[in-house]
Motif scaffolding. Structure first.
Motif, PDB file in Angstrom:
ATOM      1  N   LEU A 205      -3.869 108.242  59.248  1.00  0.00           N
ATOM      2  CA  LEU A 205      -2.749 107.896  60.123  1.00  0.00           C
ATOM      3  C   LEU A 205      -3.027 106.596  60.877  1.00  0.00           C
ATOM      4  O   LEU A 205      -2.128 105.760  61.056  1.00  0.00           O
ATOM      5  CB  LEU A 205      -2.490 109.031  61.117  1.00  0.00           C
ATOM      6  N   LEU A 206      -4.276 106.424  61.302  1.00  0.00           N
ATOM      7  CA  LEU A 206      -4.662 105.213  62.024  1.00  0.00           C
ATOM      8  C   LEU A 206      -4.482 103.970  61.161  1.00  0.00           C
ATOM      9  O   LEU A 206      -3.895 102.969  61.582  1.00  0.00           O
ATOM     10  CB  LEU A 206      -6.112 105.339  62.492  1.00  0.00           C
ATOM     11  N   MET A 207      -4.980 104.028  59.931  1.00  0.00           N
ATOM     12  CA  MET A 207      -4.874 102.870  59.046  1.00  0.00           C
ATOM     13  C   MET A 207      -3.445 102.621  58.587  1.00  0.00           C
ATOM     14  O   MET A 207      -3.058 101.480  58.333  1.00  0.00           O
ATOM     15  CB  MET A 207      -5.787 103.064  57.827  1.00  0.00           C
ATOM     16  N   LEU A 208      -2.636 103.694  58.521  1.00  0.00           N
ATOM     17  CA  LEU A 208      -1.232 103.516  58.161  1.00  0.00           C
ATOM     18  C   LEU A 208      -0.498 102.703  59.221  1.00  0.00           C
ATOM     19  O   LEU A 208       0.422 101.940  58.904  1.00  0.00           O
ATOM     20  CB  LEU A 208      -0.558 104.876  57.978  1.00  0.00           C
ATOM     21  N   MET A 209      -0.908 102.843  60.483  1.00  0.00           N
ATOM     22  CA  MET A 209      -0.289 102.055  61.543  1.00  0.00           C
ATOM     23  C   MET A 209      -0.492 100.564  61.301  1.00  0.00           C
ATOM     24  O   MET A 209       0.421  99.754  61.461  1.00  0.00           O
ATOM     25  CB  MET A 209      -0.859 102.457  62.913  1.00  0.00           C
ATOM     26  N   PHE A 210      -1.705 100.194  60.894  1.00  0.00           N
ATOM     27  CA  PHE A 210      -1.992  98.789  60.603  1.00  0.00           C
ATOM     28  C   PHE A 210      -1.279  98.343  59.331  1.00  0.00           C
ATOM     29  O   PHE A 210      -0.724  97.244  59.265  1.00  0.00           O
ATOM     30  CB  PHE A 210      -3.499  98.584  60.446  1.00  0.00           C
ATOM     31  N   LEU A 211      -1.309  99.206  58.321  1.00  0.00           N
ATOM     32  CA  LEU A 211      -0.726  98.853  57.028  1.00  0.00           C
ATOM     33  C   LEU A 211       0.781  98.646  57.125  1.00  0.00           C
ATOM     34  O   LEU A 211       1.336  97.705  56.534  1.00  0.00           O
ATOM     35  CB  LEU A 211      -1.042  99.948  56.004  1.00  0.00           C
ATOM     36  N   ILE A 212       1.462  99.502  57.877  1.00  0.00           N
ATOM     37  CA  ILE A 212       2.912  99.400  58.019  1.00  0.00           C
ATOM     38  C   ILE A 212       3.301  98.079  58.663  1.00  0.00           C
ATOM     39  O   ILE A 212       4.282  97.443  58.271  1.00  0.00           O
ATOM     40  CB  ILE A 212       3.450 100.596  58.840  1.00  0.00           C
ATOM     41  N   VAL A 213       2.510  97.651  59.653  1.00  0.00           N
ATOM     42  CA  VAL A 213       2.801  96.378  60.325  1.00  0.00           C
ATOM     43  C   VAL A 213       2.676  95.214  59.345  1.00  0.00           C
ATOM     44  O   VAL A 213       3.548  94.329  59.290  1.00  0.00           O
ATOM     45  CB  VAL A 213       1.862  96.175  61.533  1.00  0.00           C
ATOM     46  N   VAL A 214       1.609  95.206  58.558  1.00  0.00           N
ATOM     47  CA  VAL A 214       1.410  94.137  57.579  1.00  0.00           C
ATOM     48  C   VAL A 214       2.562  94.098  56.583  1.00  0.00           C
ATOM     49  O   VAL A 214       3.150  93.036  56.321  1.00  0.00           O
ATOM     50  CB  VAL A 214       0.073  94.319  56.831  1.00  0.00           C
ATOM     51  N   ILE A 215       2.914  95.251  56.032  1.00  0.00           N
ATOM     52  CA  ILE A 215       3.964  95.318  55.016  1.00  0.00           C
ATOM     53  C   ILE A 215       5.332  94.934  55.604  1.00  0.00           C
ATOM     54  O   ILE A 215       6.111  94.205  54.985  1.00  0.00           O
ATOM     55  CB  ILE A 215       4.024  96.728  54.398  1.00  0.00           C
ATOM     56  N   ALA A 216       5.616  95.418  56.816  1.00  0.00           N
ATOM     57  CA  ALA A 216       6.905  95.137  57.439  1.00  0.00           C
ATOM     58  C   ALA A 216       7.098  93.638  57.657  1.00  0.00           C
ATOM     59  O   ALA A 216       8.168  93.084  57.366  1.00  0.00           O
ATOM     60  CB  ALA A 216       7.016  95.878  58.776  1.00  0.00           C
ATOM     61  N   PHE A 217       6.066  92.966  58.136  1.00  0.00           N
ATOM     62  CA  PHE A 217       6.183  91.528  58.379  1.00  0.00           C
ATOM     63  C   PHE A 217       6.100  90.735  57.077  1.00  0.00           C
ATOM     64  O   PHE A 217       6.698  89.670  56.955  1.00  0.00           O
ATOM     65  CB  PHE A 217       5.109  91.072  59.365  1.00  0.00           C
ATOM     66  N   ALA A 218       5.360  91.245  56.110  1.00  0.00           N
ATOM     67  CA  ALA A 218       5.255  90.554  54.821  1.00  0.00           C
ATOM     68  C   ALA A 218       6.593  90.520  54.103  1.00  0.00           C
ATOM     69  O   ALA A 218       6.937  89.536  53.439  1.00  0.00           O
ATOM     70  CB  ALA A 218       4.202  91.231  53.948  1.00  0.00           C
ATOM     71  N   PHE A 219       7.390  91.591  54.241  1.00  0.00           N
ATOM     72  CA  PHE A 219       8.676  91.670  53.564  1.00  0.00           C
ATOM     73  C   PHE A 219       9.849  91.351  54.493  1.00  0.00           C
ATOM     74  O   PHE A 219      11.002  91.567  54.135  1.00  0.00           O
ATOM     75  CB  PHE A 219       8.864  93.062  52.948  1.00  0.00           C
ATOM     76  N   GLY A 220       9.533  90.840  55.685  1.00  0.00           N
ATOM     77  CA  GLY A 220      10.585  90.426  56.608  1.00  0.00           C
ATOM     78  C   GLY A 220      11.392  91.560  57.182  1.00  0.00           C
ATOM     79  O   GLY A 220      12.563  91.381  57.533  1.00  0.00           O
TER      80      GLY A 220
END
Length: 231
Positions: A205-220
């Protein structure tokens, strides 16, 4: 002193520093998630955690813990290699119950260290360091953390590198979480398996928080700083 001179003492230091770093990642992850809802709110947090004396002191303390953890990781690895001697070159079957992460903690550690250097360059240098030393001519103001997130993760190369980094941290922590508790003696027969499950769920769950941010900004798909409207 046994904490420094003995193998058990070194493992205790690794465990305590590791748990401390996990707690920091928890705070950092929760802070990053704010950027998914409001750029203004995220920048407000960045202003509070800018080049203030308490933020600088906390950063120095965190750096000390990280360096201590890394140094002792290399010391323990070298110690284990010496203990195995020439037998480490023998070809043996991998034990079925030994996790891949457990056998490759040094490799994961090196990947994490390289990712940390990249992260410090992209964010700490452009934010706290730039504010402390009044560096000008940057793409964004030091306190514009939201702008730096957009700048970094909109770059496909950086986005991929961060995903690899996050996966490496996840693999490192899923083993390190329960291993640290085991070293500290919190691994009774009943709780050993429980800690492994708890650690797996918590770290995932902790790493998903970081991953979601990266993906969200990567795809605008992240909110804009002005209107807060997402895609």
């Amino acid at each position: 002193m046994w904490l420094i001179n003995s193998s058990i003492g070194r493992k205790v230091i690794m465990s305590v520093t590791g748990i401390s770093l996990i707690l920091f990642l928890t705070f950092h992850g929760c802070m990053n998630v704010v950027a998914l809802f409001s750029g203004e709110a995220y920048n407000t947090i960045c202003e509070l955690l800018g080049a203030n004396w308490y933020a600088v002191a906390a950063t120095m303390g965190l750096a000390f813990l990280a360096v201590l953890h890394i140094v002792y990781a290399f010391i323990l690895t070298a110690q284990n290699r010496r203990a195995r001697g020439a037998s480490r070159y023998e070809v043996t079957d991998k034990p079925s119950k030994v996790e891949w992460a457990s056998q490759n903690m040094l490799v994961l550690g090196i990947i994490i260290l390289l990712g940390l250097v990249l992260h410090l360059f992209n964010f700490w240098y452009n934010m706290m360091f730039a504010e402390l030393f009044h560096i000008e001519g940057l793409a964004h103001a030091p306190g514009d953390g939201f702008g730096w997130i957009q700048e970094t993760f909109s770059n496909p190369v950086y986005a991929v590198l961060y995903v690899i980094w996050i996966v490496a941290i996840w693999m490192h922590l899923t083993h390190g979480f329960w291993s640290a508790l085991q070293t500290l003696g919190l691994n009774g027969k009943t709780w050993f398996c429980r800690w492994k499950v708890i650690g797996f769920v918590y770290v995932t769950l902790l790493m998903l928080m970081f991953l979601i941010v990266v993906i969200a900004f990567a795809f605008g798909c992240a909110p804009s700083l002005c209107c807060g409207a997402s895609c």
